[in-house]
Design a protein around this motif. Structure first.
Motif, mmCIF file in Angstrom:
data_model
loop_
_atom_site.group_PDB
_atom_site.id
_atom_site.type_symbol
_atom_site.label_atom_id
_atom_site.label_comp_id
_atom_site.label_asym_id
_atom_site.label_seq_id
_atom_site.Cartn_x
_atom_site.Cartn_y
_atom_site.Cartn_z
ATOM 1 N N HIS A 60 10.928 9.825 16.292
ATOM 2 C CA HIS A 60 10.053 8.804 16.885
ATOM 3 C C HIS A 60 9.659 9.097 18.335
ATOM 4 C CE1 HIS A 60 10.928 5.467 13.704
ATOM 5 N NE2 HIS A 60 10.312 6.525 13.224
ATOM 6 N N ILE A 71 2.133 -4.969 10.463
ATOM 7 C CA ILE A 71 1.531 -3.632 10.389
ATOM 8 C C ILE A 71 2.192 -2.895 9.226
ATOM 9 C CG2 ILE A 71 0.777 -1.621 11.708
ATOM 10 C CD1 ILE A 71 1.554 -3.191 14.267
ATOM 11 N N GLY A 119 0.140 2.163 8.692
ATOM 12 C CA GLY A 119 0.989 3.352 8.711
ATOM 13 C C GLY A 119 0.329 4.588 8.107
ATOM 14 N N LEU A 135 10.723 -3.783 8.295
ATOM 15 C CA LEU A 135 10.246 -3.365 6.961
ATOM 16 C C LEU A 135 10.541 -4.398 5.880
ATOM 17 C CD1 LEU A 135 9.102 -1.097 5.038
ATOM 18 C CD2 LEU A 135 11.428 -0.183 4.952
ATOM 19 N N LYS A 171 7.622 10.925 9.727
ATOM 20 C CA LYS A 171 7.421 9.754 10.578
ATOM 21 C C LYS A 171 8.521 8.715 10.396
ATOM 22 C CE LYS A 171 4.733 6.586 9.064
ATOM 23 N NZ LYS A 171 3.576 5.849 8.517
ATOM 24 N N ARG A 172 9.026 8.599 9.150
ATOM 25 C CA ARG A 172 10.024 7.549 8.876
ATOM 26 C C ARG A 172 11.408 7.874 9.454
ATOM 27 N NH1 ARG A 172 7.644 7.496 3.520
ATOM 28 N NH2 ARG A 172 9.567 8.348 2.659
ATOM 29 N N THR A 221 0.830 -1.210 0.000
ATOM 30 C CA THR A 221 0.000 0.000 0.000
ATOM 31 C C THR A 221 0.861 1.256 0.000
ATOM 32 O OG1 THR A 221 -1.672 -1.178 1.248
ATOM 33 C CG2 THR A 221 -1.792 1.202 1.319
ATOM 34 N N GLU A 264 1.221 -13.173 2.475
ATOM 35 C CA GLU A 264 2.269 -12.417 3.167
ATOM 36 C C GLU A 264 2.791 -13.106 4.436
ATOM 37 O OE1 GLU A 264 0.685 -8.464 3.518
ATOM 38 O OE2 GLU A 264 1.301 -7.949 1.479
ATOM 39 N N GLY A 310 1.294 -0.525 5.434
ATOM 40 C CA GLY A 310 0.837 0.830 5.137
ATOM 41 C C GLY A 310 -0.654 0.981 5.389
ATOM 42 N N CYS A 326 8.617 -0.155 12.472
ATOM 43 C CA CYS A 326 9.924 0.505 12.636
ATOM 44 C C CYS A 326 9.832 1.605 13.688
ATOM 45 C CB CYS A 326 10.396 1.141 11.316
ATOM 46 S SG CYS A 326 10.768 -0.036 10.035
ATOM 47 N N LEU A 327 8.629 2.079 13.967
ATOM 48 C CA LEU A 327 8.446 3.137 14.958
ATOM 49 C C LEU A 327 9.001 2.676 16.316
ATOM 50 C CD1 LEU A 327 6.977 5.973 15.113
ATOM 51 C CD2 LEU A 327 5.125 4.719 16.208
ATOM 52 N N TYR A 375 8.480 4.465 -2.410
ATOM 53 C CA TYR A 375 7.159 4.762 -1.833
ATOM 54 C C TYR A 375 6.212 5.130 -2.958
ATOM 55 C CZ TYR A 375 8.786 4.007 2.786
ATOM 56 O OH TYR A 375 9.258 3.372 3.914
ATOM 57 N N GLY A 427 6.534 -5.542 9.206
ATOM 58 C CA GLY A 427 5.877 -4.457 8.471
ATOM 59 C C GLY A 427 6.506 -3.121 8.842
ATOM 60 N N GLY A 428 6.527 -2.215 7.863
ATOM 61 C CA GLY A 428 7.241 -0.941 8.017
ATOM 62 C C GLY A 428 6.796 -0.110 9.199
HETATM 63 P P1 ATP Z 1 0.435 -3.167 3.155
HETATM 64 O O1 ATP Z 1 1.173 -4.367 3.725
HETATM 65 O O2 ATP Z 1 -0.584 -2.596 4.101
HETATM 66 O O3 ATP Z 1 -0.079 -3.344 1.767
HETATM 67 P P2 ATP Z 1 3.054 -2.038 2.637
HETATM 68 O O4 ATP Z 1 3.506 -3.390 2.187
HETATM 69 O O5 ATP Z 1 3.339 -0.881 1.744
HETATM 70 O O6 ATP Z 1 1.509 -2.016 3.027
HETATM 71 P P3 ATP Z 1 5.190 -1.781 4.510
HETATM 72 O O7 ATP Z 1 6.110 -1.522 3.380
HETATM 73 O O8 ATP Z 1 5.421 -2.971 5.372
HETATM 74 O O9 ATP Z 1 3.685 -1.772 4.054
HETATM 75 O O10 ATP Z 1 5.170 -0.512 5.476
HETATM 76 C C1 ATP Z 1 4.893 0.754 4.974
HETATM 77 C C2 ATP Z 1 4.586 1.680 6.148
HETATM 78 O O11 ATP Z 1 5.712 1.692 7.031
HETATM 79 C C3 ATP Z 1 4.363 3.134 5.703
HETATM 80 O O12 ATP Z 1 3.256 3.682 6.375
HETATM 81 C C4 ATP Z 1 5.647 3.814 6.132
HETATM 82 O O13 ATP Z 1 5.454 5.189 6.431
HETATM 83 C C5 ATP Z 1 6.017 3.019 7.381
HETATM 84 N N1 ATP Z 1 7.444 3.101 7.686
HETATM 85 C C6 ATP Z 1 8.467 2.729 6.893
HETATM 86 N N2 ATP Z 1 9.640 2.997 7.490
HETATM 87 C C7 ATP Z 1 9.332 3.546 8.709
HETATM 88 C C8 ATP Z 1 10.122 4.062 9.792
HETATM 89 N N3 ATP Z 1 11.457 4.049 9.751
HETATM 90 N N4 ATP Z 1 9.458 4.548 10.856
HETATM 91 C C9 ATP Z 1 8.111 4.553 10.922
HETATM 92 N N5 ATP Z 1 7.309 4.100 9.939
HETATM 93 C C10 ATP Z 1 7.921 3.600 8.837
#
Ligand code: ATP
Length: 274
Positions: A202, A149, A174, A263, A196-197, A40, A131, A151, A240-241, A61, A236-237
């Protein structure tokens, strides 16, 4: 604070992957396995050599998928094609085969579209897995719950004796965290997501984001009812928080662990299953 759980294989693989994103390793293999994670928030391509070690990777992204559904088909193809071309140039070879993954419960919804995007970008699709299966190829756990967790959503997968006994995927991820930041700091969504990233923000963000983390915790609590889940593993990204794992552990009362970089766990697991 949760005690540290040894994620030996996972952390080693992720560390190698982070290194090859910066400095790819060309010429190490005659055959490559590629994983495409069409998320996402983020599109990630991972490339492993014939001994399943990371040799290259790239991510971007993007806003081409929502909750496992491809909402910008041509945009998605374009991004995968561009990342593929970038990696091929770095490795000096054509990448032919790729695996992909879909969030739990979306197989009937959109698996075809995800497959077509990857084919449209020039790959032959060797596997389309869910997944959690991808994540667990890297985590290698047999009991407990994997909480992904990402996007757009929070996925919960409960494992018992190495088998999946329960799966769920709910909106809240996210994107919702970034919307809260955008509102509070008067930023655009992409500025808030970028802010946020950055780990430097954080500590400041944690109190603001606490209600959303509490909501994620209540989602977890609802889904683990009736299963004796003793451990949560965060991927999940969004995980990372920094500090999020502590809040989740307090709210759920379940020992909570996260690898050094959550991530890239699922993207690497996808390539391992290619
Ligand atoms: P989904 O699995 O819901 O389809 P996705 O595969 O895109 O989404 P990920 O790539 O696992 O999800 O994570 C993306 C999310 O992680 C985004 O909201 C991004 O802002 C957040 N994210 C990535 N790096 C960081 C970080 N260093 N700190 C906080 N949040 C982060």
């Amino acid at each position: 604070m949760p005690e540290t759980k040894p994620f030996a294989y996972c952390d080693q693989l992720v560390k190698q992957f982070e290194a090859v994103i910066q400095k790819p390793i060309p010429g190490r293999s005659s055959f490559y396995y590629t994983g495409v994670d069409l998320g996402t928030a983020c599109v990630v391509l991972t490339v492993l050599d014939d001994s399943r070690k990371p040799v290259a990777g790239a991510y971007r992204y993007a806003d081409v998928v929502r909750d496992g559904m491809v909402v910008d088909y041509l945009g998605a193809i374009q991004i995968v094609r561009e990342l593929k071309a970038q990696l091929e140039q770095q490795l000096g070879t054509e990448l032919e085969y790729a695996a992909a993954a879909i969030p739990p419960g979306t197989d009937l919804l959109d698996a075809g579209a995800i497959k077509h995007v990857i084919q449209g970008a020039g790959f032959e699709v060797t596997a389309l897995l869910d997944e959690p299966t991808a994540a667990n190829a890297v985590l290698q756990i047999s009991d407990g719950a994997i909480v992904d967790i990402g996007g757009g959503t929070t996925g919960i997968t409960i494992l018992k004796d190495g088998k999946v006994v329960y799966l769920a995927d709910e909106a809240t991820g996210g994107t919702h965290f970034s919307l809260v930041i955008a509102g509070a700091y008067q930023m655009s969504f992409s500025e808030a997501d970028c802010f946020k990233r950055d780990p430097a923000h954080h500590q400041e963000l944690l109190p603001l984001l606490r209600p959303v983390i509490d909501k994620v915790s209540s989602i977890i609590n609802r889904h683990v009812v009736g299963y004796e889940v003793k451990e949560l593993y965060l991927v999940g990204g969004t995980c990372c928080l920094s500090g999020m794992e502590t809040i989740i552990e307090q709210k759920t009362g379940i020992a909570t662990y996260k690898p050094s970089n959550p991530l890239f766990v699922t993207p690497l697991g996808i390539a391992l299953n290619c």
